[in-house]
Design a protein around this motif. Structure first.
Motif, PDB file in Angstrom:
ATOM      1  N   VAL A   1      22.434   5.890  54.280  1.00  0.00           N
ATOM      2  CA  VAL A   1      23.159   4.697  54.438  1.00  0.00           C
ATOM      3  C   VAL A   1      22.796   3.582  53.584  1.00  0.00           C
ATOM      4  N   VAL A   2      21.219   3.488  53.383  1.00  0.00           N
ATOM      5  CA  VAL A   2      20.842   2.179  52.279  1.00  0.00           C
ATOM      6  C   VAL A   2      21.213   2.620  50.897  1.00  0.00           C
ATOM      7  N   LEU A   3      21.431   3.718  50.513  1.00  0.00           N
ATOM      8  CA  LEU A   3      21.976   4.339  49.170  1.00  0.00           C
ATOM      9  C   LEU A   3      23.232   3.823  48.987  1.00  0.00           C
ATOM     10  N   GLY A   4      24.029   3.973  49.911  1.00  0.00           N
ATOM     11  CA  GLY A   4      25.540   3.397  49.948  1.00  0.00           C
ATOM     12  C   GLY A   4      25.590   1.803  49.895  1.00  0.00           C
ATOM     13  N   ALA A   5      24.809   1.361  50.582  1.00  0.00           N
ATOM     14  CA  ALA A   5      24.660  -0.178  50.651  1.00  0.00           C
ATOM     15  C   ALA A   5      24.370  -0.712  49.504  1.00  0.00           C
ATOM     16  N   LEU A   6      23.412   0.026  48.750  1.00  0.00           N
ATOM     17  CA  LEU A   6      22.785  -0.430  47.589  1.00  0.00           C
ATOM     18  C   LEU A   6      23.655  -0.448  46.432  1.00  0.00           C
ATOM     19  N   ILE A   7      24.668   0.682  46.554  1.00  0.00           N
ATOM     20  CA  ILE A   7      25.553   0.938  45.469  1.00  0.00           C
ATOM     21  C   ILE A   7      26.777  -0.153  45.613  1.00  0.00           C
ATOM     22  N   VAL A   8      27.162  -0.453  46.784  1.00  0.00           N
ATOM     23  CA  VAL A   8      28.231  -1.228  47.116  1.00  0.00           C
ATOM     24  C   VAL A   8      27.938  -2.712  46.597  1.00  0.00           C
ATOM     25  N   SER A   9      26.722  -3.046  46.808  1.00  0.00           N
ATOM     26  CA  SER A   9      26.075  -4.458  46.550  1.00  0.00           C
ATOM     27  C   SER A   9      25.725  -5.022  45.422  1.00  0.00           C
ATOM     28  N   ARG A  10      25.157  -3.766  44.621  1.00  0.00           N
ATOM     29  CA  ARG A  10      24.660  -4.127  43.516  1.00  0.00           C
ATOM     30  C   ARG A  10      25.192  -3.214  42.313  1.00  0.00           C
ATOM     31  N   PRO A  11      26.446  -3.050  41.990  1.00  0.00           N
ATOM     32  CA  PRO A  11      26.888  -2.127  41.212  1.00  0.00           C
ATOM     33  C   PRO A  11      26.340  -1.819  40.018  1.00  0.00           C
ATOM     34  N   LEU A  12      25.893  -2.971  39.142  1.00  0.00           N
ATOM     35  CA  LEU A  12      25.464  -2.718  37.773  1.00  0.00           C
ATOM     36  C   LEU A  12      23.940  -2.306  38.033  1.00  0.00           C
ATOM     37  N   THR A  13      23.168  -2.908  38.928  1.00  0.00           N
ATOM     38  CA  THR A  13      21.869  -2.589  38.838  1.00  0.00           C
ATOM     39  C   THR A  13      21.739  -0.966  39.296  1.00  0.00           C
ATOM     40  N   SER A  14      22.861  -0.570  40.194  1.00  0.00           N
ATOM     41  CA  SER A  14      22.721   0.958  40.845  1.00  0.00           C
ATOM     42  C   SER A  14      23.513   1.826  39.920  1.00  0.00           C
ATOM     43  N   LEU A  15      23.949   1.241  38.718  1.00  0.00           N
ATOM     44  CA  LEU A  15      24.763   2.309  38.095  1.00  0.00           C
ATOM     45  C   LEU A  15      24.088   3.336  37.571  1.00  0.00           C
ATOM     46  N   VAL A  16      23.053   3.699  37.339  1.00  0.00           N
ATOM     47  CA  VAL A  16      22.196   4.868  36.974  1.00  0.00           C
ATOM     48  C   VAL A  16      22.014   5.498  38.303  1.00  0.00           C
TER      49      VAL A  16
END
Length: 610
Positions: A35-50
């Motif tokens: 859940v935390v991983l999904g929230a990070l991907i949704v909220s910070r797309p560029l930072t979480s791109l890798v």
């Protein structure tokens, strides 16, 4: 009935299969992490791109292997499993090469996932499960294809879709862990009641699947409708602007002419022309322009007004000659008065707008050559029309920058054009100073878009300006696509939303735009020498685009250099108001120009008034 591996529903995601038989406490931990991983991907797309790429790529490979080894049922399942493995490997491999390749690969994964869901819908399951699988598959395919249509929001769309999927999986795994910990030992009575509860839950679950299916179908249909609406609002560049294989040699030569398709002024006729020019670095180019000729012009050579338009975007479709009102008094100040006076108005699109090429946004020599060559080409338009060498140059905003450069290079580049004076309204006279002023404030979506309009043309014009030196990693597609839309078309909303979508993540631009090669090139495109002919400078006191302080500084510099300049500032006027009908500035502009053309004495120097 015992639950076997074959009776379990197929999951096109590796994680549920890997933790299917895990203890409840492990499920709680894994679910929370996911859940935390999904929230990070949704909220910070560029930072979480890798992070997004590693998660999706590894998940796709593991899922494909599990499906291929565990249940190779039919050619469709084998083909989709192999596609998952190949796409997952591609994501992991390309992560080390270019993050720009990641979004399209993820879009392909989205399409593959959608096809897999569609295949599952026609193969097995309850009616509600099949309907939901079909709706989910169609939605994934639709959004995957739309991601290719709008590359700059691909990262955002995929982040939301994959992120939401990840959150849903995580919540499901966490819920299974909670149920496993709280599940009491069954008694015969409890088992009977549990059966009834399962039936009730099954009914509600089926209803929920149908409702979710409707939402997914409506969302996909809405996405396609929005795509069609945005496409319909985009300008269409017709065949007139395609240069032939062979064009006349030299610059300022007429290639072809045609009727203007927009609204006509009351006192003039309008023709659009295609002509040869040179770009900012001297290469042969093609440009287009409007030539506005008075109805029943007086005999003899006609004075020329060179109009340089303000910012309309930098894409090929943003050419003013493609717009409906570009030859009216709402776009060109004092147009009707100029036509009544018998003057010919020539308004260049600048190269790269209308005709193909690189648009010289705030690149002085490129803008000026397009303007001067439009005048030369207009001289070839009609045998019954002779243009006088007497020329006055007008410009607004970006066009003010172009007007200053037009006057500066005219004696050498087009010696047959005699520039009598230059009138500029809210000009971008000092691009580095404007850049520093705008970048000193808080970042916003429109500033991100405008920055792309400067950075991309400069990087395409000057070899030492590298786009990747100034943009955040993974944002190239976003920045490039911002330059493909015009402010007047609905699609610009996509650019704004893309900028807003990443603004909470991290800035699009990772370096100081006023430093390095870009800063040096911006400085090169500042007019530093006096023009030597009369100038009229005006601006609104409430200009929201170019700070009035910069205009006052510019006038002070002109006065210090001995440049004769008449200036005026208008209280209550914003950036655009000075050139609109009924502006208090328009009579000043017309009278000043008329006196120049008729060689009347006038007050041309207002330096002592400050």
């Amino acid at each position: 009935m015992p639950v076997t591996r074959r009776s379990l529903p197929r999951r096109w995601n590796a994680l549920p299969a890997l933790v299917r038989d895990a203890p409840p406490r492990v499920l709680l931990v894994v679910g929370a992490v996911v859940v935390v991983l999904g929230a990070l991907i949704v909220s910070r797309p560029l930072t979480s791109l890798v992070l997004l790429g590693v998660y999706v790529g590894a998940s796709a490979v593991v899922m494909g292997v599990l499906e291929l080894v565990g249940r190779p049922a039919g050619w469709w399942a084998r083909a989709v499993s192999a596609a998952w493995i190949l796409a997952g490997v591609a994501v992991l491999v390309w992560l080390g090469r270019s993050l720009e390749l990641l979004p399209p690969v993820l879009a392909v994964l989205l399409v593959i996932g959608g096809l897999a869901s569609i295949g599952r819908a026609v193969s097995r399951g309850t009616a509600s499960s099949r309907v939901l699988s079909l709706a989910w598959g169609v939605a994934q395919v639709a959004f995957g294809l739309l991601s290719f249509t709008w590359p700059d929001v691909t990262v955002l769309v995929l982040a939301v879709v994959f992120g939401v999927r990840t959150i849903v999986f995580g919540v499901g795994i966490f819920a299974r862990g909670v149920v496993g910990i709280r599940r009491p030992r069954s008694t015969p009575f409890d088992a009977e009641r549990a059966v009834r509860r399962r039936r009730v839950r099954a009914g509600w679950a089926a209803a929920g699947r149908y409702a979710l299916s409707l939402i997914l179908v409506a969302t996909a249909a809405g996405g396609w409708w929005l795509n069609d609406w945005l496409d319909d609002g985009a300008p269409v560049v017709d065949a007139f602007y395609d240069p032939p294989a062979q064009v006349p040699s030299g610059h300022g030569r007429l290639i072809r002419s045609d009727a203007y398709l927009g609204r006509l002024p009351e006192n003039g006729d309008v023709t659009r022309i295609l002509y040869t020019t040179r770009d900012a670095v001297g290469r042969a180019a093609v440009s287009s322009a409007l030539v506005i000729v008075p109805k029943d012009p007086p005999s003899g050579p006609r004075p020329v007004i060179v109009w340089n338009h303000g910012t309309t975007g930098v894409a090929q479709g943003c050419a003013p000659s493609l717009r409906d009102a570009s030859a009216t008094k709402w776009s060109i100040p004092a147009l009707e008065q100029a036509l009544k006076a018998g003057w010919v108005v020539v308004a260049s699109d600048f190269s790269g707008q209308g005709a193909p090429g690189v648009y010289p946004y705030l690149i002085g020599e490129g803008e000026a050559r397009s303007s001067l060559d439009a005048v030369l080409a207009a001289g070839e338009l009609r045998a019954d029309l002779t243009l006088s060498p007497d020329t006055v140059v007008w410009g607004h905003s970006q066009g003010g920058h172009a007007a200053l450069w037009t006057t500066a290079i005219a004696p050498e580049y087009a010696p047959g054009v005699d520039v009598l004076g230059t009138a500029v309204v809210a000009p971008v006279a000092d691009p580095p100073a404007l850049a520093r002023e705008l970048l000193s404030g808080p970042p916003n979506a429109m500033l991100s878009v405008i920055t792309s309009w400067v950075l991309v043309p400069y990087s395409r014009t000057y070899p030492d300006v590298a786009l990747d030196d100034y943009i955040a990693e993974g944002s190239r597609s976003i920045v490039l696509e911002m330059t493909q839309r015009c402010p007047s078309e609905p699609g610009v909303v996509v650019s704004v939303l893309a900028a807003l979508g990443v603004s909470e993540d991290r800035p699009l631009y990772s370096a100081d735009l006023t430093e390095g090669a870009l800063g040096r090139r911006l400085a090169e495109n500042t007019i530093t020498q006096p023009l030597g002919t009369p100038m009229l400078v005006a601006w609104g006191a409430d200009d929201e685009v170019i700070p009035p302080r910069l205009q006052r500084d510019y006038v002070d510099r002109l006065c210090a250099e001995g440049q004769p300049v008449r200036w005026a500032t208008y209280a209550g006027y914003d950036h655009l108001r000075p050139i609109l009908p009924k502006s208090r500035f328009l009579p000043v502009l017309f009278d000043w120009t008329k006196d120049l053309i008729e060689r009347r004495s006038q007050v041309t120097d207002g330096c002592g008034l400050r």
